[in-house]
Design an enzyme around this catalytic site. Structure first.
Site, PDB file in Angstrom:
ATOM      1  N   ARG A   1       0.037   5.255   2.632  1.00 18.74           N
ATOM      2  CA  ARG A   1      -0.989   6.127   3.123  1.00 18.74           C
ATOM      3  C   ARG A   1      -2.312   5.553   3.409  1.00 18.74           C
ATOM      4  O   ARG A   1      -2.863   5.938   4.527  1.00 18.74           O
ATOM      5  CB  ARG A   1      -1.166   7.290   2.307  1.00 18.74           C
ATOM      6  CG  ARG A   1      -1.784   6.995   0.828  1.00 18.74           C
ATOM      7  CD  ARG A   1      -1.551   8.251  -0.246  1.00 18.74           C
ATOM      8  NE  ARG A   1      -0.061   8.250  -0.572  1.00 18.74           N
ATOM      9  CZ  ARG A   1       0.381   9.008  -1.648  1.00 18.74           C
ATOM     10  NH1 ARG A   1      -0.337   9.896  -1.974  1.00 18.74           N
ATOM     11  NH2 ARG A   1       1.599   8.860  -1.799  1.00 18.74           N
TER      12      ARG A   1
ATOM     13  N   LYS B   1       6.104  -2.122  -9.448  1.00 23.72           N
ATOM     14  CA  LYS B   1       7.181  -1.171  -9.633  1.00 23.72           C
ATOM     15  C   LYS B   1       8.282  -1.947 -10.547  1.00 23.72           C
ATOM     16  O   LYS B   1       8.316  -3.126 -10.682  1.00 23.72           O
ATOM     17  CB  LYS B   1       7.990  -1.243  -8.170  1.00 23.72           C
ATOM     18  CG  LYS B   1       7.349  -0.216  -7.317  1.00 23.72           C
ATOM     19  CD  LYS B   1       8.251  -0.292  -6.000  1.00 23.72           C
ATOM     20  CE  LYS B   1       7.713   0.408  -4.775  1.00 23.72           C
ATOM     21  NZ  LYS B   1       7.482   1.989  -4.942  1.00 23.72           N
TER      22      LYS B   1
HETATM   23  N1  BES Z   1       7.665   2.739  -0.713  1.00 20.37           N
HETATM   24  C1  BES Z   1       7.139   3.587  -1.681  1.00 20.37           C
HETATM   25  C2  BES Z   1       8.297   4.990  -1.706  1.00 20.37           C
HETATM   26  C3  BES Z   1       9.584   4.913  -1.592  1.00 20.37           C
HETATM   27  C4  BES Z   1      10.194   5.131  -2.797  1.00 20.37           C
HETATM   28  C5  BES Z   1      10.180   4.452  -0.463  1.00 20.37           C
HETATM   29  C6  BES Z   1      11.560   5.289  -2.738  1.00 20.37           C
HETATM   30  C7  BES Z   1      11.736   4.342  -0.363  1.00 20.37           C
HETATM   31  C8  BES Z   1      12.470   4.927  -1.535  1.00 20.37           C
HETATM   32  C9  BES Z   1       5.859   4.109  -1.839  1.00 20.37           C
HETATM   33  O1  BES Z   1       4.882   3.074  -1.315  1.00 20.37           O
HETATM   34  C10 BES Z   1       5.505   4.652  -3.172  1.00 20.37           C
HETATM   35  O2  BES Z   1       5.578   3.670  -4.028  1.00 20.37           O
HETATM   36  N2  BES Z   1       5.061   5.694  -3.467  1.00 20.37           N
HETATM   37  C11 BES Z   1       4.522   6.241  -4.881  1.00 20.37           C
HETATM   38  C12 BES Z   1       3.258   6.936  -4.566  1.00 20.37           C
HETATM   39  C13 BES Z   1       2.593   7.290  -5.759  1.00 20.37           C
HETATM   40  C14 BES Z   1       2.312   6.062  -6.744  1.00 20.37           C
HETATM   41  C15 BES Z   1       1.705   8.022  -5.679  1.00 20.37           C
HETATM   42  C16 BES Z   1       5.948   7.100  -5.317  1.00 20.37           C
HETATM   43  O3  BES Z   1       6.474   7.847  -4.504  1.00 20.37           O
HETATM   44  O4  BES Z   1       6.203   6.958  -6.428  1.00 20.37           O
HETATM   45 ZN    ZN Z   2       4.434   1.960  -2.847  1.00 22.74          ZN
END
Ligand code: BES
Ligand code: ZN
Ligand code: ZN
Length: 500
Positions: A352, A278
């Protein structure tokens, strides 16, 4: 700490160092206010004008007067304008939040407040009292264990003046309100803890403690057992970290023929994104990624304490998502507990993957009459409904109705977003059954996340709550001013308590 008392005395007959007067926008100087002006504040009207206090929702003004040897704090709190047929209970909740926080700021140890009539909110006195107690506890929460200088931790005695004389019923309302408030705050504390102090083993320890206290059955699988059982999702996400993944299962049994509800919570104790690292701004708050796990563990604790007539199973897959030489790579293919295979297209869509195993396990071993999963699943949900709602996903309209009712009653907000077969093709993989990312033209990231999870709930009634939007740092809500909010705890407790 907060201690709640009830009194049928007139407000100013109650002995207290602080008094709270809730005022709607456009209030007039009659009754209580006129008497107060006459006794203590002859210039009250001018003071309000000078300080710009008009009763606007969220506003407050504290005045001091001497009463014999004591200092009297009088707190005026605005509750805004009535909306529609009823007053908005959320404005009252936020006014209470302001009251408790202001009392802390002024180190006021006791407060007396006149309960508004419950009917103006379209509620029963019992419901209003329960909500009030929960909110007072939520507003009292502070995360300060790592600070040398702690803000006031003084106990506040709050006495509610109420004409309702059903003492026994009121006692129950206070107890229920307290249990719910404590569950929310325990959840917030786990989320607010630094990620290295709340790793999967710490969560498992907490779950053991909860189980012992409430007589729950606890089963905790180690990473080795997780791998052996064929839970390829949890194993893949945990591959990069030195921390041992833990799959936590807590069971509360009511009676033989009671319905069974499974609560499944995402427990990523830190989400760096893995090899799909990230960017730093997105990573900063990723200790919140175990909010779902914290929610289900503390929710089952509250439900056990409330002795609900429903069997409840809390399942929390917990893991740390970190990059390293042993981390799962984009392009890897994994196999879940129910046999479905998945291409890991993006290591940051890890939630997921761990939920897939946990949901499959819940279906296989408990055949639940309802599955609720709760997860900080997608940034997309945050963009869709953040920060004031969780995303709610189900194809079952009557279940959606029940969840919405629980949401309205509890004040824990959800907004329904689509789930539809049309989205299915959006995460079909060329090399495995499915993949954990979406194809470019399928933009509804939160829905794709929900559709992915749907593969693991078989034919069971199921609702998915995406709390990425409201688990952490919601602006403008006085009773959860910063950090973790405990979103979904009030909702799930209400849903299970009212389950028929
Ligand atoms: N933990 C994150 C989602 C999240 C974002 C939680 C902001 C709390 C605040 C999750 O694991 C994630 O990174 N999701 C990705 C999925 C994508 C790569 C398909 C996302 O939402 O960007
Ligand atoms: Zn994530
Ligand atoms: Zn995540």
């Amino acid at each position: 700490m907060i201690t709640i008392h009830l009194s049928t005395k007139d407000l100013f007959e109650i002995s207290s160092s602080g008094y709270v007067i809730l005022l709607p926008e456009g209030f007039t100087f009659e009754g209580r206010l006129a008497a107060l002006a006459q006794q203590f504040f002859p210039e009250l009207k001018a003071l309000f004008k000078e300080r710009g206090f008009t009763g606007k929702a969220g506003s407050s003004l504290v005045l001091h007067a001497s009463k014999g040897k004591d200092i009297l704090h009088v707190m005026f709190v605005g509750v805004g304008k009535p909306t529609g047929k009823h007053h908005d209970i959320e404005k009252f909740r936020r006014a209470l939040g302001t009251v408790v926080r202001t009392a802390h700021a002024h180190a006021v140890g006791s407060l007396a407040l006149e309960m508004p009539p419950a009917s103006i909110f379209g509620m029963t006195p019992h419901e209003l009292l329960q909500q009030t107690v929960t909110i007072c506890h939520m507003a009292d929460y502070q995360f300060d264990e790592f600070k040398k200088e702690k803000p006031s931790k003084k106990n506040i005695d709050i006495t509610f003046a109420t004409s309702s004389s059903q003492q026994q019923k009121a006692k129950v309302a206070i107890r229920v309100g307290e249990i719910i408030g404590h569950a929310v705050n325990a959840t917030r504390h786990m989320i607010d803890m630094p990620p290295s102090s709340m790793n999967p083993s710490h969560i498992a320890q907490h779950a053991q403690k909860v189980a012992k206290k409430h007589g729950l059955k606890a089963t905790i699988f180690s990473e080795q057992e997780i791998i052996k059982m064929g839970m390829g999702g949890i194993a893949a996400v945990s591959a990069g970290s030195h921390q041992d993944a833990q799959f936590i299962v807590l069971e509360y049994h009511a009676k033989k023929n009671a319905p069974t509800i499974a609560l499944v919570g995402k427990g990523i104790t830190f989400d760096s994104g893995g090899l799909n690292l990230k960017p730093s701004t997105n990573m900063a708050t990723m200790k919140e990624d175990m909010a779902g796990a914290a929610s289900v563990i503390n929710t089952i604790a509250a439900l056990a304490e409330l002795k609900v007539p429903v069997n409840v199973i809390a399942l929390a897959p917990t893991s740390e998502n970190l990059p390293s030489g042993t981390a799962t790579k984009p392009g890897d293919i994994i196999r879940f507990y129910n046999g479905i295979t998945c291409e890991v297209a993006n290591t940051d869509a890890e939630g997921r993957l761990i939920l897939a195993d946990a949901l499959s396990y819940a279906v296989k071993h408990y055949k639940p009459d309802l599955i609720v999963d709760v997860a900080t699943l997608t940034g997309a949900c945050d963009y869709a409904v953040g920060p004031f709602y969780a995303g709610m996903f189900t194809m079952d309209d009557s279940l959606a109705e029940k969840v919405l009712e629980a949401s309205t009653r509890s004040g824990d907000r959800v907004w329904r977003l689509p789930l539809h077969e049309d989205y299915e093709a959006g995460f079909k993989s060329d090399v495995a059954d499915i993949m954990n990312d979406r194809k470019g033209s399928y933009r509804a990231g939160a829905t794709i996340g929900g559709m992915f999870l749907k593969h693991f709930v078989a034919d069971r009634p199921w609702v998915h709550l995406d709390i990425a939007s409201n688990a952490f740092d919601i602006p403008g809500v006085s009773y959860t001013p910063q950090g973790a909010t405990g979103a979904s705890v009030r909702l799930m407790i209400d849903l299970v308590m009212n389950w028929k």
